[in-house]
Design a protein around this motif. Structure first.
Motif, PDB file in Angstrom:
ATOM      1  N   SER A 153       1.238  -0.877  -0.384  1.00 51.42           N
ATOM      2  CA  SER A 153       0.337   0.220  -0.156  1.00 51.42           C
ATOM      3  C   SER A 153       1.534   1.300  -0.080  1.00 51.42           C
ATOM      4  N   ASP A 154       0.041   2.764  -0.254  1.00 53.97           N
ATOM      5  CA  ASP A 154       0.701   3.726  -0.109  1.00 53.97           C
ATOM      6  C   ASP A 154       1.534   4.022   0.974  1.00 53.97           C
ATOM      7  N   LEU A 155       0.900   3.226   2.042  1.00 53.23           N
ATOM      8  CA  LEU A 155       0.776   3.482   3.424  1.00 53.23           C
ATOM      9  C   LEU A 155       2.410   3.254   3.471  1.00 53.23           C
ATOM     10  N   GLY A 156       3.068   1.701   3.510  1.00 53.64           N
ATOM     11  CA  GLY A 156       4.931   1.506   3.254  1.00 53.64           C
ATOM     12  C   GLY A 156       5.679   2.479   2.778  1.00 53.64           C
ATOM     13  N   ARG A 157       4.877   2.861   1.384  1.00 50.41           N
ATOM     14  CA  ARG A 157       5.798   3.976   0.268  1.00 50.41           C
ATOM     15  C   ARG A 157       5.769   5.175   1.423  1.00 50.41           C
ATOM     16  N   ILE A 158       4.827   5.732   2.102  1.00 52.02           N
ATOM     17  CA  ILE A 158       5.377   6.840   3.227  1.00 52.02           C
ATOM     18  C   ILE A 158       6.067   6.930   4.382  1.00 52.02           C
ATOM     19  N   GLY A 159       6.251   5.041   4.849  1.00 60.58           N
ATOM     20  CA  GLY A 159       7.505   4.965   5.884  1.00 60.58           C
ATOM     21  C   GLY A 159       8.576   5.436   4.969  1.00 60.58           C
ATOM     22  N   LEU A 160       9.097   4.892   3.746  1.00 63.52           N
ATOM     23  CA  LEU A 160      10.887   4.297   3.088  1.00 63.52           C
ATOM     24  C   LEU A 160      10.482   6.285   2.667  1.00 63.52           C
ATOM     25  N   GLN A 161       9.378   6.781   2.160  1.00 64.97           N
ATOM     26  CA  GLN A 161       9.962   7.894   2.050  1.00 64.97           C
ATOM     27  C   GLN A 161      10.668   9.420   3.629  1.00 64.97           C
ATOM     28  N   GLN A 162       9.978   8.728   5.024  1.00 66.08           N
ATOM     29  CA  GLN A 162      10.023   9.503   5.934  1.00 66.08           C
ATOM     30  C   GLN A 162      11.379   9.629   6.387  1.00 66.08           C
ATOM     31  N   LYS A 163      11.892   7.343   5.877  1.00 63.13           N
ATOM     32  CA  LYS A 163      13.417   7.507   5.774  1.00 63.13           C
ATOM     33  C   LYS A 163      14.611   8.064   5.099  1.00 63.13           C
ATOM     34  N   LEU A 164      13.475   8.963   3.565  1.00 65.07           N
ATOM     35  CA  LEU A 164      14.936   9.389   2.778  1.00 65.07           C
ATOM     36  C   LEU A 164      14.995  10.827   3.365  1.00 65.07           C
ATOM     37  N   VAL A 165      13.707  11.304   3.558  1.00 68.23           N
ATOM     38  CA  VAL A 165      13.705  13.067   4.936  1.00 68.23           C
ATOM     39  C   VAL A 165      14.950  13.053   5.142  1.00 68.23           C
ATOM     40  N   LYS A 166      15.127  11.833   6.402  1.00 70.13           N
ATOM     41  CA  LYS A 166      16.003  12.119   7.349  1.00 70.13           C
ATOM     42  C   LYS A 166      17.318  11.642   6.707  1.00 70.13           C
ATOM     43  N   ALA A 167      16.967  10.687   5.493  1.00 74.53           N
ATOM     44  CA  ALA A 167      19.088  11.118   4.833  1.00 74.53           C
ATOM     45  C   ALA A 167      18.984  12.315   4.397  1.00 74.53           C
ATOM     46  N   LEU A 168      18.549  12.535   3.582  1.00 68.11           N
ATOM     47  CA  LEU A 168      18.583  13.379   2.772  1.00 68.11           C
ATOM     48  C   LEU A 168      19.226  14.760   4.012  1.00 68.11           C
ATOM     49  N   LEU A 169      18.659  14.925   4.557  1.00 65.35           N
ATOM     50  CA  LEU A 169      18.985  15.777   6.001  1.00 65.35           C
ATOM     51  C   LEU A 169      20.680  15.828   6.879  1.00 65.35           C
ATOM     52  N   ASP A 170      20.366  14.188   6.845  1.00 64.66           N
ATOM     53  CA  ASP A 170      21.973  14.104   7.720  1.00 64.66           C
ATOM     54  C   ASP A 170      23.091  14.810   6.840  1.00 64.66           C
ATOM     55  N   GLN A 171      22.854  13.418   4.507  1.00 61.81           N
ATOM     56  CA  GLN A 171      23.345  14.010   4.046  1.00 61.81           C
ATOM     57  C   GLN A 171      23.884  16.238   4.287  1.00 61.81           C
ATOM     58  N   ILE A 172      23.038  16.985   4.257  1.00 61.43           N
ATOM     59  CA  ILE A 172      22.777  17.930   4.060  1.00 61.43           C
ATOM     60  C   ILE A 172      23.758  18.531   4.863  1.00 61.43           C
ATOM     61  N   SER A 173      24.393  18.192   6.832  1.00 56.24           N
ATOM     62  CA  SER A 173      24.114  18.463   7.423  1.00 56.24           C
ATOM     63  C   SER A 173      25.749  18.066   7.055  1.00 56.24           C
ATOM     64  N   SER A 174      26.446  17.095   7.031  1.00 56.72           N
ATOM     65  CA  SER A 174      27.230  16.663   6.727  1.00 56.72           C
ATOM     66  C   SER A 174      28.172  16.487   5.389  1.00 56.72           C
ATOM     67  N   THR A 175      27.638  18.153   4.784  1.00 59.30           N
ATOM     68  CA  THR A 175      28.202  18.132   3.498  1.00 59.30           C
ATOM     69  C   THR A 175      29.137  19.397   3.950  1.00 59.30           C
ATOM     70  N   SER A 176      29.893  19.597   3.111  1.00 59.39           N
ATOM     71  CA  SER A 176      31.001  20.522   3.394  1.00 59.39           C
ATOM     72  C   SER A 176      31.029  21.266   2.520  1.00 59.39           C
ATOM     73  N   LEU A 177      29.176  21.783   2.589  1.00 58.36           N
ATOM     74  CA  LEU A 177      28.806  22.926   0.775  1.00 58.36           C
ATOM     75  C   LEU A 177      30.331  24.315   1.084  1.00 58.36           C
ATOM     76  N   LEU A 178      29.883  24.756   2.038  1.00 50.95           N
ATOM     77  CA  LEU A 178      30.803  26.561   1.922  1.00 50.95           C
ATOM     78  C   LEU A 178      31.901  26.475   1.762  1.00 50.95           C
ATOM     79  N   THR A 179      32.722  24.976   1.973  1.00 51.11           N
ATOM     80  CA  THR A 179      34.031  25.137   1.768  1.00 51.11           C
ATOM     81  C   THR A 179      34.149  24.668  -0.226  1.00 51.11           C
ATOM     82  N   SER A 180      32.993  24.287  -0.847  1.00 49.23           N
ATOM     83  CA  SER A 180      33.528  23.827  -1.998  1.00 49.23           C
ATOM     84  C   SER A 180      32.125  24.359  -3.053  1.00 49.23           C
ATOM     85  N   PRO A 181      32.641  25.540  -3.639  1.00 45.59           N
ATOM     86  CA  PRO A 181      31.283  26.164  -4.568  1.00 45.59           C
ATOM     87  C   PRO A 181      30.861  26.135  -5.293  1.00 45.59           C
ATOM     88  N   THR A 182      32.060  24.540  -5.790  1.00 40.59           N
ATOM     89  CA  THR A 182      31.749  23.750  -7.345  1.00 40.59           C
ATOM     90  C   THR A 182      30.116  23.144  -7.007  1.00 40.59           C
TER      91      THR A 182
END
Length: 334
Positions: free
Chosen positions: A233-262
């Motif tokens: 069902s779509d409810l299972g997909r929503i659970g995966l999407q919530q995992k993915l949102v958290k993963a994106l937040l973790d990746q953004i937080s750990s990526t040193s974007l300000l030190t790499s203009p490119t």
């Protein structure tokens, strides 16, 4: 330091990116990123027949930049518009659907937020919606929630959500398939942990239970997966999407974007190039202003829930709002 919501943090970093690109290219970069954003004038299309705009309470001690509570409808579109979206397997070219729908409610003071997922298989009453070509759609009873976007685009999606929730949507943000995949790739991928094996023929994703680092295409497949997990069902997909949102937040937080203009520019280009917003958020300056108002909001202050639903009496493959729990949830956000 707490993590910011991915989209808004990226918008805020865009300004820093323009500054570090240098005087010779900053003007072009700003123009290009600003020109990337597409918009729809939802306020003009819907007029005044809507829930009221939230206003700060008289006793509010929030800073002026923070202001009143805020509600944002965030949609993920499965459009095949363009070669890249078609390659990634969106809906048929005749009409896109809202594959993902989330109402992001930011409390007054902008220090806490609630994200409510609305299952796309929910049967709703779709109100009459104005069409960009003139005229309007008919009211539809017991129709799937994601049909609103199919028949009337962002305007009808917003009107249907407002009818369902009784809450005014202050802003609208839509991201498409190719833009999401590009964003993940620009960040260097995301790391997610799955609790069970996934084998979905529709999304073409096969993963064993465990931790995986996914590129953009596989992350998108994870966001779309439903038949390879749980009861399909779509409810299972929503659970995966919530995992993915958290993963994106973790990746953004750990990526040193300000030190790499490119890298920073690639992320900003991916974000702005994939967006369709309402006209209140259709410029870098407006996105940055929103991001500044949310600067004190961290992931610890973010609550994710799904609108309470039960199996639809008319169709075991559909759901309807579970009352009074659903109404109580929306009431708690006003």
């Amino acid at each position: 330091m707490g993590r910011r919501p991915g989209l808004l943090k990226a918008a805020g970093l865009t300004l820093a990116g323009v500054l570090v690109l240098g005087a010779g290219t900053a003007g072009w970069a700003y123009w290009h990123l600003n020109d990337n954003i597409k918009s729809v004038d939802i306020n003009s299309a819907l007029g005044e027949d809507r829930p009221p705009v939230a206003v700060p309470s008289p006793s509010s001690s929030a800073a002026p930049l923070a202001g009143s509570a805020l509600n944002i409808l965030v949609l993920g579109s499965d459009s095949r518009s363009g070669k890249e979206n078609a390659k990634l397997g969106g809906g048929d070219s005749g009409g896109a659907r809202s594959d993902t729908a989330m109402v992001v409610h930011v409390d007054e003071g902008r220090t806490e937020a609630t994200v409510v997922s609305i299952p796309r298989d929910t049967l709703v009453t779709r109100p009459s919606c104005p069409l960009s070509t003139g005229g309007s759609t008919e009211v539809a009873y017991g129709t799937m929630f994601n049909s609103a976007y199919s028949v009337g685009g962002p305007v009808c999606a917003v009107k249907t959500v407002e009818s369902l929730t009784g809450i005014r949507m202050d802003h609208y943000i839509e991201i498409d398939f190719s833009g999401f995949a590009k964003l993940v790739d620009a960040l260097g991928g995301v790391t997610v942990t799955t609790d069970e094996d996934i084998d979905d023929e529709d999304s073409h994703l096969k993963l064993e239970a465990g931790t995986h680092h996914l590129d953009g295409e596989k992350a998108l497949a994870l966001a779309r997966t439903r038949h390879g997990i749980g009861d399909g069902s779509d409810l299972g997909r929503i659970g995966l999407q919530q995992k993915l949102v958290k993963a994106l937040l973790d990746q953004i937080s750990s990526t040193s974007l300000l030190t790499s203009p490119t890298k920073l520019y690639r992320v900003a280009d991916a974000v702005t190039g994939s967006l369709t917003t309402d006209t209140g958020l259709d410029s870098l300056s407006e996105l940055i202003s929103l991001g500044q108002s949310l600067k004190n909001l961290t992931s610890a202050d973010l609550r994710t829930v799904t609108m309470p639903v039960v199996q639809a009496p008319s169709n075991p493959n559909r759901v309807v709002a579970d009352e009074p729990e659903a109404s109580e949830l929306w009431e708690s956000l006003t």
